[in-house]
Design an enzyme around this catalytic site. Structure first.
Site, mmCIF file in Angstrom:
data_model
loop_
_atom_site.group_PDB
_atom_site.id
_atom_site.type_symbol
_atom_site.label_atom_id
_atom_site.label_comp_id
_atom_site.label_asym_id
_atom_site.label_seq_id
_atom_site.Cartn_x
_atom_site.Cartn_y
_atom_site.Cartn_z
ATOM 1 C CB CYS A 36 -3.646 0.701 -11.859
ATOM 2 S SG CYS A 36 -2.794 1.169 -10.330
ATOM 3 C CB CYS A 38 -2.872 -1.124 -6.600
ATOM 4 S SG CYS A 38 -2.844 0.681 -6.665
ATOM 5 C CB SER A 39 -6.917 -2.305 -8.712
ATOM 6 O OG SER A 39 -7.165 -1.911 -7.375
ATOM 7 C CB CYS A 40 -5.760 3.625 -9.697
ATOM 8 S SG CYS A 40 -4.774 3.676 -8.179
HETATM 9 FE FE FE Z 1 -3.793 1.592 -8.321
#
Ligand code: FE
Length: 210
Positions: free
Chosen positions: A110, A113-115
């Site tokens: 991602c 961010c951190s999906c």
């Molecule tokens: Fe994300």
């Protein structure tokens, strides 16, 4: 080379960091008061990142390896196929499964961010959220694989998928050789978290005790 998909918007970062801040504030208060031991909390989080969470994904992969009809459903529309095994929920409303072959290796990142597909993989590992991984996965995916300790044949193409709040990618690793006749349970033991992110491969039969 790399096909990079980067045209979706991600979730609300201000809201995310707000929650993050609240969790941290709560954690430090509870630690200060002696209610929780931060080391114990780290162990708990580590367990959900690498053990409990990814076991769901491992079951999905093992089913795909043994049931061609399920594999077809998974690759055409992953969310309901994953739901057949009882895995569903937040951060997994739209999962896309991408399958590794000798010609094509898929890797998920991602970039913003951190999906991450929670129902199949649990919590994202710390490195997945790190700026170096997010940047290097796009610029030098082969270098990332080297950092993770393995190399693919030069003829294997690497495709990088950018997960977002709308679409979360999930890698179906290649079934290791020498596993003919193995049960789904046995096969699931070979499926590592990293193999479902694309930063690893499934274990070989000689890496597990049967
Ligand atoms: Fe994300």
């Amino acid at each position: 080379m790399t096909d990079h998909h980067h045209d979706h918007h991600h979730h609300d970062h201000s809201e995310l960091s707000e929650t993050d801040l609240r969790v941290r504030a709560l954690e430090s208060i509870l630690t200060e008061k002696g209610y929780i031991d931060p080391a114990a909390l780290d162990v708990l989080i580590e367990t959900y990142e690498s053990k409990v969470g990814p076991r769901n994904g491992a079951r999905v992969v093992a089913r795909a390896w043994t049931d061609p009809a399920f594999r077809a459903r998974l690759l055409s529309d992953a969310t309901p196929a994953i739901g057949e095994l009882g895995y569903a929920g937040r951060q997994g409303e739209h999962i896309v499964a991408v399958e590794n072959t000798p010609e094509l290796h898929n890797m998920v990142v991602c970039t913003l961010c951190s999906c991450y597909p929670w129902p199949v993989l649990g919590l994202p590992p710390v490195w997945y959220k790190s700026a170096p991984y997010r940047a290097k996965a796009v610029k030098d995916p082969r270098g990332v694989l080297q950092d993770f300790g393995f190399a693919l044949p030069a003829t294997t193409k690497i495709r990088v998928w950018d997960s977002t709040a709308e679409i979360r990618y999930f890698v179906v690793p290649m079934r290791p050789d020498g596993t003919e006749g193995w049960s789904e349970d046995q096969l699931a033991e070979l499926v590592t978290r990293d193999s479902m992110i694309g930063t690893g491969l499934a274990k070989r039969p000689d890496e597990v005790t049967r």
